[in-house]
Design an enzyme around this catalytic site. Structure first.
Site, PDB file in Angstrom:
ATOM      1  N   PRO A 212     -27.255  24.222-112.410  1.00 27.22           N
ATOM      2  CA  PRO A 212     -27.555  23.759-113.762  1.00 27.22           C
ATOM      3  C   PRO A 212     -26.296  23.752-114.636  1.00 27.22           C
ATOM      4  O   PRO A 212     -25.433  24.609-114.481  1.00 27.22           O
ATOM      5  CB  PRO A 212     -28.544  24.791-114.295  1.00 27.22           C
ATOM      6  CG  PRO A 212     -29.045  25.528-113.115  1.00 27.22           C
ATOM      7  CD  PRO A 212     -28.013  25.407-112.045  1.00 27.22           C
ATOM      8  N   GLU A 433     -12.267  36.609 -99.022  1.00 31.68           N
ATOM      9  CA  GLU A 433     -12.402  35.247 -98.498  1.00 31.68           C
ATOM     10  C   GLU A 433     -11.157  34.848 -97.708  1.00 31.68           C
ATOM     11  O   GLU A 433     -11.264  34.160 -96.692  1.00 31.68           O
ATOM     12  CB  GLU A 433     -12.660  34.239 -99.631  1.00 31.68           C
ATOM     13  CG  GLU A 433     -13.918  34.524-100.459  1.00 31.68           C
ATOM     14  CD  GLU A 433     -15.197  34.645 -99.637  1.00 31.68           C
ATOM     15  OE1 GLU A 433     -15.268  34.022 -98.549  1.00 31.68           O
ATOM     16  OE2 GLU A 433     -16.112  35.383-100.057  1.00 31.68           O
TER      17      GLU A 433
HETATM   18  P1  ADP Z   1     -26.903  19.346-115.775  1.00 30.85           P
HETATM   19  O1  ADP Z   1     -27.631  18.055-115.940  1.00 30.85           O
HETATM   20  O2  ADP Z   1     -26.055  19.398-114.553  1.00 30.85           O
HETATM   21  O3  ADP Z   1     -27.758  20.553-115.891  1.00 30.85           O
HETATM   22  P2  ADP Z   1     -25.786  18.532-118.239  1.00 30.85           P
HETATM   23  O4  ADP Z   1     -25.201  17.220-117.893  1.00 30.85           O
HETATM   24  O5  ADP Z   1     -27.108  18.497-118.901  1.00 30.85           O
HETATM   25  O6  ADP Z   1     -25.860  19.449-116.975  1.00 30.85           O
HETATM   26  O7  ADP Z   1     -24.734  19.334-119.118  1.00 30.85           O
HETATM   27  C1  ADP Z   1     -25.070  19.858-120.375  1.00 30.85           C
HETATM   28  C2  ADP Z   1     -23.910  19.738-121.316  1.00 30.85           C
HETATM   29  O8  ADP Z   1     -22.824  20.518-120.879  1.00 30.85           O
HETATM   30  C3  ADP Z   1     -23.365  18.334-121.416  1.00 30.85           C
HETATM   31  O9  ADP Z   1     -24.049  17.599-122.363  1.00 30.85           O
HETATM   32  C4  ADP Z   1     -21.921  18.574-121.796  1.00 30.85           C
HETATM   33  O10 ADP Z   1     -21.790  18.795-123.172  1.00 30.85           O
HETATM   34  C5  ADP Z   1     -21.587  19.857-121.089  1.00 30.85           C
HETATM   35  N1  ADP Z   1     -20.985  19.585-119.789  1.00 30.85           N
HETATM   36  C6  ADP Z   1     -21.487  19.909-118.581  1.00 30.85           C
HETATM   37  N2  ADP Z   1     -20.682  19.535-117.602  1.00 30.85           N
HETATM   38  C7  ADP Z   1     -19.626  18.938-118.170  1.00 30.85           C
HETATM   39  C8  ADP Z   1     -18.441  18.325-117.653  1.00 30.85           C
HETATM   40  N3  ADP Z   1     -18.205  18.265-116.347  1.00 30.85           N
HETATM   41  N4  ADP Z   1     -17.564  17.797-118.535  1.00 30.85           N
HETATM   42  C9  ADP Z   1     -17.813  17.854-119.850  1.00 30.85           C
HETATM   43  N5  ADP Z   1     -18.901  18.413-120.395  1.00 30.85           N
HETATM   44  C10 ADP Z   1     -19.803  18.971-119.575  1.00 30.85           C
HETATM   45 ZN    ZN Z   2     -17.800  37.581 -96.637  1.00 32.76          ZN
END
Ligand code: ADP
Ligand code: ZN
Ligand code: MG
Length: 634
Positions: A212, A433
Site C-alpha cells: 500500500p 543479507e
Molecule cells: P497505492 O495506490 O499504491 O496504495 P497511492 O498511489 O494511492 O498508493 O499513493 C498515495 C499517495 O502517496 C499519492 O497520491 C502520492 O501523493 C504519494 N505517493 C505514493 N507513491 C508515490 C511515488 N512513487 N511518487 C510520488 N508520490 C507518491
Molecule cells: Zn536470512
C-alpha cells in the site's frame, strides 16, 4: 477485519415477493371458484330452508363450506345456478363475539365443525403478508441506513475524469522500473495505429502489484495523463458490499462507458477484493464476488483491445487472485511497484517538497537515509507533517528540525505498518543479507542471485532473491546442501561480524532444519541409508501406512543426530567461506547500507573485483552478459 455485511437477497427479494403474492392471488388461485358471501347474506341464507349446507367449518375469522340452492330466492347471490354445489367463504365481522351465530347454526345445519384459528389458505396469506410487511420494513431501514447506496444500485459509480488526469509521469518518482514498463502502455494508447497496422496484439491489461502507498493509483492516473485519455476507475472493495447481481451490472456499465470513451484507461483498484479465487463458501458475499468476477472476465474477453480500452488493476495481495485473471489476454502483464530505495525516496521527497518553502538546512538525502522501508504515501505524509509543524511555529519555511520531528512522529504512527529502521538494525540486516548473497555466489549448486535488498518486505527485514533456472521436478543432494548453506549464511555473517547472534535468523534456521530433516527422513541422503522414515512432523507412534515403519527411540535419536550432522557440516563450510572472505563481506555490507538494493550485475562485479571465489555459474553468467570482457580461464 470483517467487511460490512451485504443484504443482496433482501433488496431483490422484497419486490419479487410482493409481485409473487399479488400474482398468486390474481393468476393462480385454487380458491378462485369459492364464492364470497357477505355475513348478513349468510345469516339470511341460514334461515332459508331450501338451502342445502355441506361440510361447514366455523373458524375464528371465517366460515367455510359448500352450499347448494334448490330454489330461487332473493338472497341467492347473482350468477349462481340452482342445484349446483359451490364452495363458499364468509368473513366473520371482527371484534364482536356473535353468540347468536352458534344458536342459528345449530338450528339450521345438521352438522358443522368449529375450529380454532384460520383456514390453511388464510394462514398462508397472512404469513405471506407478514413476511412482505417485514421485508418492507427492513427495506426501509436499509434504504435510510445506507443512504443513497440502494438508490444507486445497478448504476455505475465509477468516476470519470472527463478529459484525462492532470497527473503525469513527473509526479511519480522513485519507481522507475514500473514507470518504464507503463510508458509502453502510453505508447500503445497514443500510437494504436502503428501497432494494429502490424497486426500486433495489444495487451489488454496490466496488473500493478505492490504494498500500500507505493503509488499504484498514482501511476495509473499518470498513464491516463501522459496518454491524454479519460480515466474510468472503480474499486474492487465497492463490490463486496453490494447486492447480488449489482456488481456484474456495474462491470457491464463500466465497460459500456469505456467503449464510448475509448481510447481510455479503466482502473480497477483493490482487484483482490473482487478477484479472489472462486469456489469455497456459498455465502452471498462470495456469490456476489463470483458473479462480478465472472462478468469482468467476460468483458475482458469480449472487448477488442485494439479499440483502445486499456485496463490497469492494482492489488497488494496478488497471491489471493483467481488464476483466471492472470491468463493471457487478461492481466497478462504484472508490474511490480516496490517500496523505493534511498535514491527513490529522495526523488519522491523532491516531488512532494516542490511547492513547499524549504529552509537551507533541509537535506532531503538525509531524510531519505532516515526512512528506509517507507513508501511514497508515507513520505508525502512526512513532508506534509513537517509543513504543518512549520506553520504552527508561524515560520516562513520548513527546517530540518521540522523534518526530523515529522519523521519521529511518522515513526510512531507507522510503527505497525513499516517501522523506520534504526541504523544499527539496518547494519545488521545488511550484514545478514550480504552473508546469504556471498554463500549463494560461491556455491556451484546454488541458484543465481538476482537481487539483494535490505528494504523490508513482509515480515522479513531484507531479502536475497535467487533465480532458479527453470521449474524443477527433482533436486539433487548437492543442491539441497547448497540451499542449507545459503540459508545459514545470514546468521554466520552476523556471528562473525558482531560476535553475537540476533533473533533475525529464525526463518532461516527453520528452513535449513526442514531441508536437513527431509534429506534424512524422506530422501535417504544420510548415514542411515536409503530408508523412508515418517514424513517430518509425524510423531512417534502415530504410524500410518504413509509414514513408514514404526520408529524406535534409538532410530529417532539417530535421525536427530544425522540432521544435526548435516547442519553442523553446512555451518562449518559456511563459516570457513565467510571467514576467509571477511573483507568482501564488509564491502558488500557497506554497499548495501548506502544503496539498499544491489542488482545481480553490481553484486557480481563487486565480488569479482574483491577477488571473491565466485562459482563457475556466476562467472559464466558474467561472461554471457558481457560483464567480463575477456574469458577468464582461471
Ligand atoms: P497505492 O495506490 O499504491 O496504495 P497511492 O498511489 O494511492 O498508493 O499513493 C498515495 C499517495 O502517496 C499519492 O497520491 C502520492 O501523493 C504519494 N505517493 C505514493 N507513491 C508515490 C511515488 N512513487 N511518487 C510520488 N508520490 C507518491
Ligand atoms: Zn536470512
Ligand atoms: Mg491505491
Amino acid at each position: 477485519m470483517q467487511k460490512r455485511k451485504s443484504y443482496p437477497s433482501l433488496v431483490y427479494g422484497i419486490p419479487i415477493s410482493i409481485l409473487l403474492v399479488l400474482g398468486l392471488r390474481i393468476i393462480w388461485n385454487p380458491w378462485a371458484d369459492e364464492k364470497e358471501l357477505e355475513y348478513g347474506q349468510f345469516l339470511h341464507l341460514l334461515d332459508t330452508p331450501t338451502v342445502v349446507w355441506q361440510d361447514v367449518v366455523v373458524r375464528d375469522a371465517e366460515i367455510q363450506g359448500k352450499i347448494r340452492f334448490q330454489q330461487a330466492d332473493p338472497h341467492v347471490p347473482t350468477g349462481l345456478e340452482l342445484n349446483k354445489t359451490y364452495p363458499f367463504v364468509v368473513t366473520r365481522p371482527p371484534g364482536n363475539e356473535d353468540f347468536s351465530l352458534f344458536d342459528r347454526l345449530k338450528k339450521s345445519l345438521p352438522t358443522f365443525q368449529v375450529k380454532r384459528g384460520r383456514s390453511t389458505f388464510g394462514w398462508i396469506i397472512s404469513i405471506l403478508y407478514f413476511v412482505v410487511a417485514a421485508l418492507a420494513v427492513v427495506a426501509l431501514f436499509l434504504y435510510f441506513g445506507l443512504g443513497n447506496r440502494s438508490l444507486a444500485f445497478g448504476k455505475s459509480r465509477h468516476r470519470v475524469f472527463s478529459r484525462a488526469s492532470t497527473i503525469t509521469f513527473k509526479d511519480v518518482a522513485g519507481i522507475d522500473e514500473a514507470k518504464h514498463e507503463l510508458s509502453q502502455v502510453v505508447d500503445f494508447l497514443k500510437n494504436r495505429d502503428r501497432y494494429t497496422r502490424l497486426g500486433a496484439r495489444i495487451p489488454r491489461g496490466v496488473l500493478l502489484v505492490g504494498p500500500p502507498g507505493t503509488g499504484k493509483t498514482l501511476l495509473a492516473l499518470s498513464v491516463a495523463g501522459e496518454a491524454d485519455v479519460p480515466f474510468l476507475s472503480i474499486s474492487g472493495s465497492e463490490f463486496v458490499e453490494m447486492y447480488v447481481g449489482v456488481g456484474a451490472s456495474r462491470v457491464r456499465d463500466l465497460f459500456r462507458d469505456a467503449g464510448r470513451q475509448a481510447p481510455c484507461i479503466v482502473f480497477i483498484d483493490e482487484l483482490d477484493a473482487l478477484g479472489r479465487s472462486r469456489g469455497g463458501a456459498a455465502h452471498t458475499a462470495h456469490q456476489e464476488r463470483e458473479q462480478t468476477l465472472n462478468q469482468l472476465l467476460v468483458e475482458m474477453d469480449g472487448f477488442d483491445a485494439n479499440q483502445g480500452i486499456f485496463i490497469i488493476a492494482a492489488t497488494n495481495r496478488p497471491e489471493v487472485l483467481d488464476t483466471a485473471l492472470l491468463r493471457p489476454g487478461r492481466f497478462d502483464r504484472t508490474v511490480v511497484v516496490d517500496r523505493p530505495d534511498v535514491d527513490g525516496r529522495e526523488q519522491i521527497l523532491q516531488v512532494h517538497t516542490q511547492k513547499i518553502q524549504l529552509d537551507s538546512s533541509v537535506n532531503l538525502r538525509k531524510v531519505a537515509n532516515l526512512t528506509p522501508g517507507l513508501a511514497g504515501a508515507d513520505l508525502a505524509n512526512i513532508v506534509n507533517e513537517a509543513a504543518l509543524l512549520a506553520a504552527k511555529r508561524n515560520a516562513n519555511s520548513v527546517t530540518m528540525t521540522d523534518m526530523n520531528e515529522a519523521i519521529e512522529r511518522g515513526a510512531i504512527g507507522l510503527e505497525r505498518k513499516s517501522r523506520i529502521m534504526l541504523f544499527e538494525e539496518k547494519q545488521r540486516i545488511a550484514v545478514h543479507e550480504a552473508g546469504h548473497a556471498l554463500v549463494a555466489c560461491a556455491l556451484p549448486d546454488s541458484d543465481l542471485v538476482h537481487k539483494v535488498s535490505i528494504i523490508p518486505r513482509g515480515l522479513a527485514g531484507g531479502y536475497v532473491l535467487q533465480r532458479p533456472e527453470n521449474d524443477r521436478l527433482i533436486i539433487r543432494q548437492k543442491e539441497l546442501e547448497a540451499r542449507i548453506q545459503v540459508a545459514l549464511g545470514g546468521t554466520i555473517a552476523e556471528e562473525l561480524t558482531f560476535q553475537e547472534l540476533s533473533s533475525g535468523a529464525t526463518a532461516d534456521l527453520q528452513h535449513a532444519t526442514q531441508l536437513a530433516e527431509q534429506m534424512v527422513r524422506e530422501y535417504g541422503m544420510s548415514k542411515l541409508g536409503r530408508i523412508y522414515y515418517a514424513a517430518p512432523g509425524t510423531r512417534f507412534l502415530e504410524s500410518t501406512p504413509e509414514s513408514g515403519p514404526q520408529l524406535s527411540e534409538a532410530t529417532l535419536r539417530e535421525i536427530d543426530m544425522e540432521i544435526r550432522r548435516i547442519l553442523q557440516d553446512a555451518l562449518e563450510q559456511v563459516r570457513t567461506l565467510l571467514e576467509t572472505s571477511h573483507e568482501t563481506l564488509t564491502l558488500v555490507t557497506e554497499r548495501l547500507i548506502t544503496k539498499e538494493v544491489l542488482e545481480d550485475k553490481e553484486l557480481f562485479e563487486l565480488l569479482y573485483g574483491s577477488g571473491f571465489p565466485l562459482s563457475d555459474k556466476v562467472r559464466t553468467r558474467m561472461q554471457l552478459s558481457g560483464m567480463l570482457k575477456q574469458v577468464d580461464n582461471g
